[in-house]
Scaffold this motif. Structure first.
Motif, PDB file in Angstrom:
ATOM      1  N   UNK A  79       9.239   2.091  10.553  1.00 15.79           N
ATOM      2  CA  UNK A  79       9.718   0.833  11.139  1.00 15.79           C
ATOM      3  C   UNK A  79       8.580  -0.181  11.102  1.00 15.79           C
ATOM      4  N   UNK A  80       8.888  -1.473  11.283  1.00 12.42           N
ATOM      5  CA  UNK A  80       7.815  -2.471  11.363  1.00 12.42           C
ATOM      6  C   UNK A  80       6.812  -2.170  12.475  1.00 12.42           C
ATOM      7  N   UNK A  81       7.275  -1.645  13.603  1.00 12.43           N
ATOM      8  CA  UNK A  81       6.351  -1.292  14.677  1.00 12.43           C
ATOM      9  C   UNK A  81       5.384  -0.207  14.225  1.00 12.43           C
ATOM     10  N   UNK A  82       5.884   0.803  13.535  1.00 12.45           N
ATOM     11  CA  UNK A  82       5.017   1.884  13.069  1.00 12.45           C
ATOM     12  C   UNK A  82       4.053   1.402  11.990  1.00 12.45           C
ATOM     13  N   UNK A  83       4.468   0.453  11.178  1.00 10.29           N
ATOM     14  CA  UNK A  83       3.560  -0.129  10.190  1.00 10.29           C
ATOM     15  C   UNK A  83       2.362  -0.747  10.891  1.00 10.29           C
ATOM     16  N   UNK A  87       0.180   2.057  12.530  1.00 15.16           N
ATOM     17  CA  UNK A  87      -0.577   2.873  11.574  1.00 15.16           C
ATOM     18  C   UNK A  87      -1.822   2.138  11.098  1.00 15.16           C
ATOM     19  N   UNK A  88      -1.672   0.865  10.793  1.00 20.19           N
ATOM     20  CA  UNK A  88      -2.810   0.077  10.319  1.00 20.19           C
ATOM     21  C   UNK A  88      -3.819  -0.147  11.442  1.00 20.19           C
ATOM     22  N   UNK A 111       6.810  -9.530   5.829  1.00 20.84           N
ATOM     23  CA  UNK A 111       6.031  -9.642   7.063  1.00 20.84           C
ATOM     24  C   UNK A 111       5.048  -8.482   7.180  1.00 20.84           C
ATOM     25  N   UNK A 112       5.496  -7.275   6.818  1.00 27.17           N
ATOM     26  CA  UNK A 112       4.624  -6.104   6.877  1.00 27.17           C
ATOM     27  C   UNK A 112       3.474  -6.201   5.892  1.00 27.17           C
ATOM     28  N   UNK A 113       3.769  -6.674   4.672  1.00 22.22           N
ATOM     29  CA  UNK A 113       2.722  -6.833   3.666  1.00 22.22           C
ATOM     30  C   UNK A 113       1.696  -7.865   4.115  1.00 22.22           C
ATOM     31  N   UNK A 114       2.155  -8.938   4.724  1.00 19.41           N
ATOM     32  CA  UNK A 114       1.243  -9.973   5.217  1.00 19.41           C
ATOM     33  C   UNK A 114       0.335  -9.403   6.300  1.00 19.41           C
ATOM     34  N   UNK A 115       0.922  -8.650   7.242  1.00 24.25           N
ATOM     35  CA  UNK A 115       0.129  -8.045   8.326  1.00 24.25           C
ATOM     36  C   UNK A 115      -0.917  -7.097   7.746  1.00 24.25           C
ATOM     37  N   UNK A 116      -0.516  -6.293   6.779  1.00 26.06           N
ATOM     38  CA  UNK A 116      -1.437  -5.327   6.183  1.00 26.06           C
ATOM     39  C   UNK A 116      -2.547  -6.022   5.410  1.00 26.06           C
ATOM     40  N   UNK A 136      -3.786  -8.978   5.632  1.00 20.12           N
ATOM     41  CA  UNK A 136      -4.723  -9.689   6.500  1.00 20.12           C
ATOM     42  C   UNK A 136      -5.771  -8.746   7.097  1.00 20.12           C
ATOM     43  N   UNK A 137      -5.468  -7.447   7.080  1.00 13.39           N
ATOM     44  CA  UNK A 137      -6.373  -6.445   7.649  1.00 13.39           C
ATOM     45  C   UNK A 137      -6.946  -5.516   6.592  1.00 13.39           C
ATOM     46  N   UNK A 138      -6.821  -5.925   5.348  1.00  9.68           N
ATOM     47  CA  UNK A 138      -7.403  -5.158   4.256  1.00  9.68           C
ATOM     48  C   UNK A 138      -6.653  -3.895   3.905  1.00  9.68           C
ATOM     49  N   UNK A 139      -5.394  -3.786   4.283  1.00  5.64           N
ATOM     50  CA  UNK A 139      -4.587  -2.592   4.007  1.00  5.64           C
ATOM     51  C   UNK A 139      -3.503  -2.905   2.975  1.00  5.64           C
ATOM     52  N   UNK A 140      -2.841  -1.859   2.489  1.00  6.56           N
ATOM     53  CA  UNK A 140      -1.797  -2.007   1.481  1.00  6.56           C
ATOM     54  C   UNK A 140      -0.474  -1.430   1.979  1.00  6.56           C
ATOM     55  N   UNK A 141       0.606  -1.838   1.319  1.00 11.52           N
ATOM     56  CA  UNK A 141       1.947  -1.345   1.655  1.00 11.52           C
ATOM     57  C   UNK A 141       2.645  -0.902   0.371  1.00 11.52           C
ATOM     58  N   UNK A 142       3.175   0.317   0.386  1.00 12.43           N
ATOM     59  CA  UNK A 142       3.942   0.846  -0.732  1.00 12.43           C
ATOM     60  C   UNK A 142       5.378   1.099  -0.272  1.00 12.43           C
TER      61      UNK A 142
END
Length: 416
Positions: free
Chosen positions: A17-21, A24-25, A55-60, A62-68
């Motif tokens: 879920x978006x909350x878990x994304x 996790x980051x 939105x999840x990709x943007x959040x990630x 901005x914090x140097x993380x990735x989303x697959x």
């Protein structure tokens, strides 16, 4: 010879879920994998819309993380229409890569969504370096290995290929080869390879010997206490926390945690532990030591016994669930910190499970921050004193002996 700092592999966490994304980051994951509204193997997870992906990709990012995005079904004819459009939306949402197993969907992603990177799913059963090189030649940047691959095999693969290697290090194991199972299809009319797994292997079964037509003799299984118990085909879960050096030294680029259906308690805890351990080893491998507190932390969210899967040989009967549980978790997730007042030392918490005055609460946060205390007072959102917080998601306040931060979590003994 002294070891200097080594390459830091990616810690890849599930995000159902978006909350878990976000969690996790925040708790240390370098990347997360999510599902969309189609083509994934977890149809009952809180899958993401394209807007939520963006939105999840943007959040990630901005914090140097990735989303697959996992899009790893075994596709039938009726599943193929619209795949190109799906992949283009995923690409345009800023997703870093898709995880695919079906060759036709791989071809679609490459040809109809140029610029979108593709990772091979574990469902494709990659078990040798020739296969890894084949998929790299086809344009894939990463291969998620079959869960049946051992450490020695990974080392050999690394010597013969430079494609990125991703491998599962924690979470549930499937009784089917690389997750390809038809039990759910036959017993529940739900296609496990298209997102509908009913986890039939976790059920209990009677076992019979039928030597001739019309004859049936029940075979009695006995557990560790000598009591009759039904059989299952349920594998224990995987945990490689005690073997981080082996994984890193073998050349694994991404350490994958299973669990898009798991809770925020699980996601935050496991991401926290593995990111802490990996960072500790990579920064100073010469003086690295496994900490028992890391192992104990994982047991606080374990659902089953834990093993090393196929990494060090073929699993035996100890890697199956049968008989008395060898170890049980004793903690429940009870809340999330919303705020903390440095002057009054009052913490504001959104409750997730019943707790109250007299209970021992453990606070934990990113970077393995922990402290434990007894709840000595408790107030509801109207600042009225109460004994317990029994209502899900209610806002409560109590005195917190050490400073905490929004996003920190609370757990307690599960007797609550």
């Amino acid at each position: 010879m002294l070891k200097t700092a080594v390459k830091h592999p990616e810690v890849l966490a599930p995000a159902g879920t978006p909350e878990k994304l976000r969690i996790a980051i925040d708790y240390g994951a370098d990347a997360v994998y999510i599902g969309g509204d189609a083509y994934g193997l977890r149809s009952r997870a809180g899958n993401f819309s394209f807007e939520e992906m963006a939105a999840g990709a943007k959040y990630a990012h901005e914090r140097g993380a990735k989303v697959y995005v996992a899009a790893n079904i075994v596709a039938h004819e009726q599943n193929l229409a619209g795949a190109g459009e799906f992949y283009r939306h995923v690409r345009d949402a800023g997703i870093d890569a898709v995880i695919v197993s079906d060759p036709s969907l791989i071809e679609t992603a490459i040809t109809e969504a140029p610029g979108l990177k593709v990772h091979l799913s574990t469902q494709a059963s990659a078990t040798n370096y020739e296969t890894l090189n084949f998929w790299q030649h086809e344009g894939l940047e990463r291969v998620v290995l079959a869960r049946e691959v051992g450490i020695a095999e990974i080392k050999e693969m690394r010597q013969h290929t430079d494609v990125q290697i991703e491998s599962f290090v924690h979470g549930a194991m499937c009784i089917g080869y690389s997750g390809r199972c038809v039990l759910s299809n036959h017993l529940s009319l739900r296609d496990a390879n298209r997102g509908g797994c009913a986890q039939n292997c976790r059920w209990k079964y009677d076992l019979f010997d039928i030597p001739e037509l019309g004859q049936k003799r029940e075979l009695m299984g006995h557990n560790a206490e000598g009591k009759i118990e039904k059989f299952s085909m349920s594998a224990v879960d995987m945990s490689m926390i005690e073997h981080i050096p082996d994984l890193v030294d073998a050349g694994v680029d991404s350490l994958k945690i299973e669990g898009r259906m798991k809770t925020v308690h699980y996601v935050s805890t496991v991401a926290n532990v593995y990111s802490t351990a990996v960072r500790s080893y990579c920064e100073d491998p010469e003086h690295y030591q496994l900490k028992q507190e890391w192992v104990d932390e994982l047991w606080k969210v374990a659902q089953r016994e834990l093993s090393t899967g196929f990494y060090y040989g073929t699993p035996n009967e100890d890697f199956q669930l049968f008989g008395k549980r060898r170890r049980l978790p004793h903690y429940a997730f009870v809340g999330e910190v919303l705020g903390y007042d440095d002057v009054t030392k009052q913490v504001t918490v959104q409750q997730r499970n019943n707790f109250g005055i007299g209970d021992q609460i453990e606070f934990y946060g990113p970077h393995f921050a922990h402290h434990t205390q007894i709840v000595k007072d408790l107030f509801n959102d109207e600042n009225e004193p109460i004994e317990r917080a029994p209502h899900a998601m209610e806002i409560v306040h109590f005195t917190c002996e050490q400073p905490v931060k929004p996003g920190d979590f609370l757990r307690a003994q599960s007797k609550l």
